[in-house]
Design a protein around this motif. Structure first.
Motif, mmCIF file in Angstrom:
data_model
loop_
_atom_site.group_PDB
_atom_site.id
_atom_site.type_symbol
_atom_site.label_atom_id
_atom_site.label_comp_id
_atom_site.label_asym_id
_atom_site.label_seq_id
_atom_site.Cartn_x
_atom_site.Cartn_y
_atom_site.Cartn_z
ATOM 1 N N GLN A 144 55.266 10.804 74.208
ATOM 2 C CA GLN A 144 55.278 12.052 73.435
ATOM 3 C C GLN A 144 55.016 11.828 71.953
ATOM 4 N N LEU A 145 55.433 10.683 71.431
ATOM 5 C CA LEU A 145 55.237 10.435 69.997
ATOM 6 C C LEU A 145 53.763 10.161 69.688
ATOM 7 N N MET B 186 61.425 12.243 80.496
ATOM 8 C CA MET B 186 60.621 12.954 79.499
ATOM 9 C C MET B 186 59.520 12.027 78.978
ATOM 10 N N SER C 149 61.861 23.250 69.748
ATOM 11 C CA SER C 149 62.756 22.230 70.310
ATOM 12 C C SER C 149 63.355 22.729 71.624
ATOM 13 N N GLY C 150 63.273 21.898 72.643
ATOM 14 C CA GLY C 150 63.825 22.269 73.942
ATOM 15 C C GLY C 150 62.760 22.699 74.949
ATOM 16 N N ARG D 249 60.509 27.662 66.477
ATOM 17 C CA ARG D 249 61.354 26.486 66.753
ATOM 18 C C ARG D 249 61.174 26.130 68.222
ATOM 19 N N ILE E 255 66.446 19.998 60.705
ATOM 20 C CA ILE E 255 66.672 19.296 61.970
ATOM 21 C C ILE E 255 65.535 19.724 62.887
ATOM 22 N N LEU E 256 64.622 18.801 63.169
ATOM 23 C CA LEU E 256 63.463 19.152 63.988
ATOM 24 C C LEU E 256 63.771 19.034 65.480
ATOM 25 N N ALA E 257 64.349 17.882 65.856
ATOM 26 C CA ALA E 257 64.713 17.639 67.262
ATOM 27 C C ALA E 257 63.541 17.857 68.196
ATOM 28 N N GLU E 258 62.448 17.196 67.898
ATOM 29 C CA GLU E 258 61.235 17.395 68.693
ATOM 30 C C GLU E 258 61.425 17.078 70.172
ATOM 31 N N CYS E 259 62.272 16.097 70.475
ATOM 32 C CA CYS E 259 62.411 15.719 71.889
ATOM 33 C C CYS E 259 63.488 16.531 72.585
ATOM 34 N N GLY E 260 64.134 17.426 71.861
ATOM 35 C CA GLY E 260 65.096 18.316 72.488
ATOM 36 C C GLY E 260 66.429 17.673 72.829
ATOM 37 N N THR F 216 70.153 23.522 65.679
ATOM 38 C CA THR F 216 68.952 24.240 66.110
ATOM 39 C C THR F 216 69.312 25.651 66.567
ATOM 40 N N ASN G 1 66.863 14.227 73.738
ATOM 41 C CA ASN G 1 66.774 13.178 74.746
ATOM 42 C C ASN G 1 66.773 11.768 74.157
ATOM 43 N N MET H 117 64.748 10.316 71.893
ATOM 44 C CA MET H 117 63.419 9.730 72.022
ATOM 45 C C MET H 117 62.560 9.872 70.774
ATOM 46 N N CYS H 118 62.987 10.658 69.780
ATOM 47 C CA CYS H 118 62.024 10.959 68.712
ATOM 48 C C CYS H 118 62.513 10.666 67.288
ATOM 49 N N MET I 5 73.136 18.291 66.766
ATOM 50 C CA MET I 5 71.745 18.751 66.758
ATOM 51 C C MET I 5 71.633 20.132 67.411
#
Lengths: 406, 107
Positions: A358-359, A354, A343-344, A341, B36-41, B29, B43, B45-46, B25
């Motif tokens: 990124q996408l 950021m 994320s973060g 995982r 829940i992926l939350a790729e942008c952490g 996580t 922010n 954005m995703c 979120m």
């Protein structure tokens, strides 16, 4: 390298001073022992070599990234302080800007590179990845940097931007200058800037509205001038941001992912068994290798960070790569695990700055790794990989590999 | 601490305790909730922390910002009137018991 807690001034009394140059060739060759030294010396360190503060633990890197009012970007995100020195090029309107100016320009790029837009370009990006794998399967033995990590983004990103076919060979060299220029005035930076004139001229020209094909990312930025969101003089500089940061970064990201998957065949097998892990495999490579290793901020006031007092106008160097392997944050930080995982992680930064692309990076990474894993059984390293040295970017210059078709 | 429930597309549910000031979120996580992926952490954005908020809770959430509204247009699973990004739902004691459903896909 030595660490000492000896006070040199009252305001930095608690901060350990380290004799470390994180922009030296010897550091780039193997940064990990020094990353550990930086992390373990304290939450905030001082690097005498360049007279800057440094943060290498996840918590402090994340905190600095998420407090842009205290740790600003408008004084440059490299070592050079724009308040004291003239920038080598006109500052970026997004990377080297603070709110409220940043908020407006950022919104434009966010819209141009939004999840909705990614849905529209996905099939095109995926088809180009298949074409690339066709070519690689014919070769069997190739350089995974030139023939894959560079060739794939070059086959889609300049077209997606709407660039003319001529002169694209300037793109990677230009980006290389930009990322070298964030570093200190060492040989890498000086030589890069000295040789930058033709690349700068090319980029300035391509950012103009008449040189960008309708419907591309570049033209979409210029379209915002008509809506009054940005001015006609701002638009070319925002296009420049995509030219600066949109190509070399993904080259290094894809290069990192292939290098990881070639080094860790168990992870490659896992990916082959479940292609839905492709996106995670790319993301984990961004954490593990951190193609963008560092960025600076400048303090706007005296601030206390994890017990360390930092004065106003000080440069703070954030070690994104070290934060991405901080054992305080990550379980088994030094292993590449495509099911992690992630994320973060701060490989794309965090907070208002950021990575706006990124996408695009994730899409390229996902479709490329999916195409590779579906059609290739094995990737084996066939020769000594060569590193490419840059003050900010970490990646390879060449990676000879041999593939076995599935 | 307030607890919230994530219901998966197959009907399985995960009830997680939140910590002070956390977003839905972050709670997901931290507890390893799949889906829940939350790729942008976090922010904004995703759009990979998309959730469908239970109708009975919808009105109790703070209104969404334009940014979130725009991102929801790009979700991998269909946007519905009760779609939200879980990184933008900050858990307060008033949201104790919140129920959200996870979409089929986040990318």
């Amino acid at each position: 390298m030595t660490a000492s807690g000896s006070p040199v001034a009252t305001d930095v009394a608690a901060v350990p001073h380290l004799d470390v140059d994180p922009f030296a060739m010897s550091f780039f060759a193997d940064p990990y022992p020094t990353h550990e030294l930086l992390r373990e010396a304290g939450p905030v360190v001082y690097l005498d070599k360049w007279s800057v503060y440094g943060v290498a633990r996840y918590a402090e890197v994340h905190a600095v990234l998420n407090d842009p009012a205290t740790f600003c970007s408008s004084r440059g995100v490299g070592l050079s302080d724009f308040k004291k020195e003239t920038p080598w090029r006109p500052p970026s309107l997004i990377l080297e800007a603070d709110p409220p100016a940043h908020t407006r320009t950022r919104a434009v790029l966010s819209k141009v590179l939004s999840p909705t837009v990614m849905k529209q370009v996905r099939d095109r990006f995926a088809a180009a990845a298949e074409v690339r794998v066709d070519a690689l399967l014919e070769k069997r033995s190739f350089d995974a940097i030139a023939d894959l990590a560079e060739a794939y983004p070059l086959s889609i990103f300049p077209d997606a931007l709407g660039l003319k076919p001529e002169g694209r060979e300037h793109l990677i060299p230009y980006a290389s200058v930009v990322f070298n220029a964030f570093g200190p005035p060492n040989q890498l930076r000086q030589e890069a800037i000295e040789r930058s004139a033709p690349h700068q001229a090319y980029v300035a020209e391509q950012c103009q509205r008449e040189n960008l094909a309708p419907g591309g990312f570049g033209a979409c930025i210029h379209d915002r001038v008509d809506d009054g969101e940005i001015t006609a003089t701002e638009a070319p500089l925002l296009v420049r941001s995509l030219l600066s940061a949109g190509l070399d970064t993904t080259v290094n990201g894809i290069g990192a992912a292939v290098y990881c998957l070639a080094r860790f065949p168990d992870q490659w097998q896992r990916l082959r068994e479940d292609l839905s892990l492709a996106r995670g495999a790319f993301e984990e490579a961004v954490r593990f290798e951190s193609p963008v290793q560092t960025f600076f901020r400048t303090t706007t006031r005296e601030v206390e960070l994890s017990g360390a007092k930092i004065g106003e106008g000080e440069k703070v160097l954030m070690f994104l790569a070290a934060a991405n392997r901080d054992p305080r944050r990550w379980d088994k930080p030094d292993s590449y695990d495509i099911t992690r995982r992630t994320s973060g992680h701060v490989g794309f930064g965090s907070g208002i700055h950021m990575c706006v692309g990124q996408l695009v990076a994730r899409l390229e990474g996902e479709v490329m790794l999916t195409a590779l894993a579906r059609r290739i059984a094995k990737i084996e390293i066939a020769g000594e990989p060569k590193r490419r040295f840059n003050n900010t970017l970490r990646g390879l210059d060449s990676l000879p590999v041999t593939i076995t078709p599935a | 601490m307030p607890a919230i429930t994530f219901i998966h597309p197959n009907g399985r549910s995960d009830r997680v305790e939140t910590s002070d000031g956390e977003s839905a979120m972050q709670a997901a996580t931290r507890h390893g909730v799949d889906g829940i992926l939350a790729e942008c952490g976090g922010n904004a954005m995703c759009a990979t922390c998309h959730v469908y908020v239970d109708e009975s809770w919808l009105a109790r959430l703070p209104a969404m910002a334009d940014e979130e509204d725009a991102l929801l247009e790009g979700t991998a699973s269909e946007r519905l009137p009760n779609s939200r990004l879980s990184c933008q739902i900050h858990i307060t004691p008033a949201l104790d018991g919140l129920i959200v459903r996870l979409p089929e896909r986040q990318v």
